[in-house]
Write a protein that holds these residues in place. Structure first.
Motif, PDB file in Angstrom:
ATOM      1  N   UNK A 233    -124.685 -76.199  43.411  1.00  0.00           N
ATOM      2  CA  UNK A 233    -125.156 -75.836  44.756  1.00  0.00           C
ATOM      3  C   UNK A 233    -126.356 -76.693  45.139  1.00  0.00           C
ATOM      4  N   UNK A 234    -126.535 -76.893  46.456  1.00  0.00           N
ATOM      5  CA  UNK A 234    -127.735 -77.604  46.902  1.00  0.00           C
ATOM      6  C   UNK A 234    -128.942 -76.662  46.796  1.00  0.00           C
ATOM      7  N   UNK A 235    -130.120 -77.216  47.031  1.00  0.00           N
ATOM      8  CA  UNK A 235    -131.313 -76.361  47.067  1.00  0.00           C
ATOM      9  C   UNK A 235    -131.872 -76.031  45.705  1.00  0.00           C
ATOM     10  N   UNK A 236    -131.839 -76.988  44.770  1.00  0.00           N
ATOM     11  CA  UNK A 236    -132.539 -76.788  43.498  1.00  0.00           C
ATOM     12  C   UNK A 236    -131.635 -76.505  42.322  1.00  0.00           C
ATOM     13  N   UNK A 237    -130.422 -76.024  42.571  1.00  0.00           N
ATOM     14  CA  UNK A 237    -129.453 -75.869  41.484  1.00  0.00           C
ATOM     15  C   UNK A 237    -129.542 -74.575  40.701  1.00  0.00           C
ATOM     16  N   UNK A 238    -130.413 -73.633  41.141  1.00  0.00           N
ATOM     17  CA  UNK A 238    -130.419 -72.344  40.428  1.00  0.00           C
ATOM     18  C   UNK A 238    -129.252 -71.487  40.939  1.00  0.00           C
ATOM     19  N   UNK A 239    -128.925 -70.425  40.199  1.00  0.00           N
ATOM     20  CA  UNK A 239    -127.891 -69.497  40.661  1.00  0.00           C
ATOM     21  C   UNK A 239    -128.316 -68.901  42.008  1.00  0.00           C
ATOM     22  N   UNK A 240    -127.318 -68.613  42.860  1.00  0.00           N
ATOM     23  CA  UNK A 240    -127.590 -67.954  44.151  1.00  0.00           C
ATOM     24  C   UNK A 240    -127.052 -66.523  44.033  1.00  0.00           C
ATOM     25  N   UNK A 241    -127.929 -65.582  43.781  1.00  0.00           N
ATOM     26  CA  UNK A 241    -127.481 -64.185  43.627  1.00  0.00           C
ATOM     27  C   UNK A 241    -128.350 -63.357  44.564  1.00  0.00           C
ATOM     28  N   UNK A 242    -127.766 -63.029  45.708  1.00  0.00           N
ATOM     29  CA  UNK A 242    -128.580 -62.346  46.713  1.00  0.00           C
ATOM     30  C   UNK A 242    -127.685 -61.838  47.837  1.00  0.00           C
ATOM     31  N   UNK A 243    -128.253 -60.924  48.654  1.00  0.00           N
ATOM     32  CA  UNK A 243    -127.510 -60.536  49.854  1.00  0.00           C
ATOM     33  C   UNK A 243    -127.543 -61.691  50.839  1.00  0.00           C
ATOM     34  N   UNK A 244    -126.518 -61.793  51.668  1.00  0.00           N
ATOM     35  CA  UNK A 244    -126.544 -62.796  52.730  1.00  0.00           C
ATOM     36  C   UNK A 244    -127.664 -62.421  53.698  1.00  0.00           C
ATOM     37  N   UNK A 245    -128.421 -63.437  54.144  1.00  0.00           N
ATOM     38  CA  UNK A 245    -129.493 -63.165  55.117  1.00  0.00           C
ATOM     39  C   UNK A 245    -128.912 -63.052  56.519  1.00  0.00           C
ATOM     40  N   UNK A 246    -127.627 -63.442  56.673  1.00  0.00           N
ATOM     41  CA  UNK A 246    -127.016 -63.498  58.001  1.00  0.00           C
ATOM     42  C   UNK A 246    -126.063 -62.318  58.239  1.00  0.00           C
ATOM     43  N   UNK A 247    -125.300 -61.976  57.209  1.00  0.00           N
ATOM     44  CA  UNK A 247    -124.229 -60.985  57.385  1.00  0.00           C
ATOM     45  C   UNK A 247    -124.503 -59.761  56.510  1.00  0.00           C
ATOM     46  N   UNK A 248    -124.650 -58.635  57.141  1.00  0.00           N
ATOM     47  CA  UNK A 248    -124.910 -57.404  56.390  1.00  0.00           C
ATOM     48  C   UNK A 248    -123.654 -57.006  55.592  1.00  0.00           C
ATOM     49  N   UNK A 249    -123.857 -56.604  54.349  1.00  0.00           N
ATOM     50  CA  UNK A 249    -122.716 -56.169  53.535  1.00  0.00           C
ATOM     51  C   UNK A 249    -122.084 -57.288  52.725  1.00  0.00           C
ATOM     52  N   UNK A 250    -122.541 -58.537  52.945  1.00  0.00           N
ATOM     53  CA  UNK A 250    -122.016 -59.672  52.156  1.00  0.00           C
ATOM     54  C   UNK A 250    -123.050 -60.063  51.091  1.00  0.00           C
ATOM     55  N   UNK A 251    -122.568 -60.245  49.862  1.00  0.00           N
ATOM     56  CA  UNK A 251    -123.461 -60.585  48.739  1.00  0.00           C
ATOM     57  C   UNK A 251    -122.900 -61.806  48.021  1.00  0.00           C
ATOM     58  N   UNK A 252    -123.810 -62.710  47.622  1.00  0.00           N
ATOM     59  CA  UNK A 252    -123.356 -63.931  46.958  1.00  0.00           C
ATOM     60  C   UNK A 252    -123.656 -63.911  45.461  1.00  0.00           C
ATOM     61  N   UNK A 253    -122.677 -64.319  44.673  1.00  0.00           N
ATOM     62  CA  UNK A 253    -122.916 -64.691  43.268  1.00  0.00           C
ATOM     63  C   UNK A 253    -122.348 -66.099  43.187  1.00  0.00           C
ATOM     64  N   UNK A 254    -123.132 -67.068  43.661  1.00  0.00           N
ATOM     65  CA  UNK A 254    -122.618 -68.427  43.909  1.00  0.00           C
ATOM     66  C   UNK A 254    -123.451 -69.465  43.167  1.00  0.00           C
ATOM     67  N   UNK A 255    -122.920 -70.691  43.167  1.00  0.00           N
ATOM     68  CA  UNK A 255    -123.628 -71.769  42.457  1.00  0.00           C
ATOM     69  C   UNK A 255    -123.753 -71.449  40.979  1.00  0.00           C
ATOM     70  N   UNK A 256    -122.723 -70.780  40.453  1.00  0.00           N
ATOM     71  CA  UNK A 256    -122.808 -70.322  39.058  1.00  0.00           C
ATOM     72  C   UNK A 256    -122.257 -71.420  38.156  1.00  0.00           C
ATOM     73  N   UNK A 257    -123.106 -72.426  37.916  1.00  0.00           N
ATOM     74  CA  UNK A 257    -122.716 -73.445  36.940  1.00  0.00           C
ATOM     75  C   UNK A 257    -123.306 -73.045  35.583  1.00  0.00           C
ATOM     76  N   UNK A 258    -123.267 -73.920  34.603  1.00  0.00           N
ATOM     77  CA  UNK A 258    -123.757 -73.550  33.276  1.00  0.00           C
ATOM     78  C   UNK A 258    -125.211 -73.105  33.375  1.00  0.00           C
TER      79      UNK A 258
END
Ligand SMILES: Cc1cc2nc3c(=O)[nH]c(=O)nc-3n(C[C@H](O)[C@H](O)[C@H](O)COP(=O)(O)OP(=O)(O)OC[C@H]3O[C@@H](n4cnc5c(N)ncnc54)[C@H](O)[C@@H]3O)c2cc1C
Length: 491
Positions: free
Chosen positions: A319-344
């Motif tokens: 993922x862009x933006x530093x490469x850490x895991x993205x685990x958070x609620x979407x700041x735009x859409x209520x009820x959507x949650x991300x577990x993204x950018x999950x590389x090693x």
């Protein structure tokens, strides 16, 4: 097929992240559905990687990767028995070959201690050679991490999914999410190939495709670029060459090409790192394989190239933006949650990611009531080849199909294949049978058992042989029966 139109939570993506999350959610009084676009779970990055339960000295202190790696590694110690996972706690060595690399080992030791990794130590040249006599004679020392292990990633994902299903969750394969449905900035459901599914919460665990899923909901806060890693797998006959996971000393950009045993007694080398555009491109290349061979030989000079049995590659979800895991609620859409950018270290972190995500859901107001009858345990599966001769005889007496060996390289019986097809998250493709049983993973790579497994799938699923797929949605193996004319022409 979907067969339902309403649920509390949809999890998109049946890799190790999605399956760990769905299992964690199945501990609560909730309707949970996991949707996977492919015919089988664990068929994205989770099927092609190094399979290492990292100790956790690598990631930057304070990052999600560092915290969740160390926590995940610890959780696997509990899950191992509960879910019947195949894990070997081999430990890992980061090998140094000069004084600069010795300095890097000290930095890794400090970083690891800050991250909370237990038991780290720097070993002398003699200590390393005593553990790994075949390693490069140039070795000057190594960082020893006893809490590292090796495991079967798709076995773990399958165990998470099966346990979730046992506890009431649903897993639907062959079901791509094609549209995210929102109303007034709030998620109301997803539209799939098989229809609309209404949901209060949607969790995006779609691996390299997680940015597309997010964008479908109107959230373009991150982008994912796939980064390919290629591997070569070696025959079990050379398994005694290495005992532990061997890393070279990492550079600023990469952990480097490693040499490692697998949990089933093969060894492998890889991965390299190559940015690609196509999110489904898992082809291997001559140049890539040459690169990993030459680098692996720097660690293990006696690399037995004539014992290579296959090569493969997997895609990191960078993922862009530093490469850490993205685990958070979407700041735009209520009820959507991300577990993204999950590389090693995503495999290692998966149970901790699931734990964290459920805590986030709780903080965001989800009502979570523990199920009183949650059953955390998966029964151990019968592995015929691991049994004593007497136990094998007894099984064959009960069910003669245990006496019919379909995969000769790995000694996999017809009874085990049938069990894999009719299991809680049953196999629907030839590779799904392979991932569950090892049929096709041996020296001949399915040359002998492939057609037999295809015939068994067709019979057990009551479908024509032409409807049996290898792995991906349209990977049909046979197109039609030869007509009499064709047969004659071929003779
Ligand atoms: C080369 C390499 C080496 C690695 N080595 C290690 C290691 O040794 N140790 C470690 O801890 N980690 C390692 N990793 C990282 C680890 O493999 C990943 O972090 C992990 O597999 C990610 O799992 P996931 O579930 O997030 O993604 P995936 O496994 O890719 O799962 C995502 C799923 O979402 C599905 N999907 C996508 N779009 C849709 C849609 N529209 N609808 C429905 N489903 C959809 C996909 O089909 C896929 O099955 C490695 C990764 C690579 C590539």
């Amino acid at each position: 097929m979907l067969n339902i139109d309403k649920t509390d939570v949809v999890v998109i993506g049946g890799g190790i992240t999605g399956t760990a999350i769905v299992r964690e959610l199945s501990k609560y009084e909730l309707d949970v559905v996991l949707l996977e676009k492919n015919p089988d779970i664990a068929s994205g990055s989770t099927k092609a990687n190094s399979g290492i339960l990292h100790a956790g000295f690598d990631a930057k202190p304070g990052s999600l990767k560092a915290t969740l790696n160390v926590r995940g590694n610890k959780l696997y110690h509990d899950l191992e028995d509960e879910l019947g996972l195949d894990i070997k706690w081999t430990g890992s060595l980061v090998v140094a070959v000069n004084s600069d690399e010795q300095e890097t080992l000290k930095e890794l030791l400090e970083r690891g201690r800050t991250n909370g990794v237990p038991g780290l130590a720097i070993l002398s040249r003699e200590e390393v050679l005593a553990r790994e006599p075949n390693i490069t004679p140039n070795v000057t020392g190594a960082l020893w991490a006893p809490s590292a292990g090796i495991f079967l990633p798709f076995g773990a994902a399958l165990a998470f999914a099966e346990n979730a299903v046992k506890n009431g969750a649903k897993v639907v394969t062959d079901c791509p999410v094609e549209e995210m449905v929102t109303e007034n900035g709030k998620i109301t459901g997803v539209r799939t190939k098989h229809g609309f599914l209404s949901a209060k919460y949607v969790i995006n665990a779609a691996g390299v495709h997680a940015d597309e899923i997010s964008r479908l909901a109107g959230d373009d806060s991150f982008a994912i670029k796939p980064r390919k890693g290629e591997y070569i797998l070696f025959d079990k006959k050379v398994s005694n060459l290495v005992q532990n996971v061997l890393f070279p000393t990492p550079s600023k950009v990469s952990k480097g090409i490693l040499v490692s045993p697998t949990v089933h007694g093969n060894i492998f080398i890889g991965p390299n790192a190559q940015d690609v555009d196509d999110k489904e491109d898992v082809a291997t290349s001559l140049g890539g394989l040459q690169e990993i061979v030459s680098k692996a030989q720097q660690l293990l000079p006696k690399l037995p190239l004539n014992a290579a049995i296959t090569q493969f590659s997997g895609l990191r979800a960078a993922a862009d933006g530093g490469g850490d895991f993205i685990i958070r609620p979407s700041a735009i859409v209520q009820g959507l949650f991300h577990a993204a950018g999950i590389q090693s270290p995503g495999l290692t972190s998966a149970p901790a990611i699931a734990e964290m995500l459920v805590n986030i859901l709780k903080d965001q107001g989800m009502e979570l009531k523990r199920k009183v009858n949650f059953d955390p345990v998966n029964p151990r599966k019968i592995v015929f080849r691991e049994l004593s001769h007497a136990a094998q005889q007894q099984l064959i007496a009960q069910n003669p199909l245990y006496g019919r060996v379909i995969c000769r390289c790995e000694t996999i019986t017809e009874a085990e294949i049938i069990e894999a097809i009719h299991g809680l998250c049953g196999a629907r493709t030839v590779d799904a049978v392979k991932r569950r049983t090892r049929a096709g993973m041996g020296r001949c790579q399915g040359g002998f058992c492939g057609p037999r497994v295809t015939a068994i799938l067709a019979r057990e699923l009551n479908i024509p042989v032409t409807a049996v797929r290898k792995d991906s949605p349209a990977s049909y193996l046979f197109f039609d029966k030869l007509t009499a004319d064709c047969r004659e022409a071929l003779q």
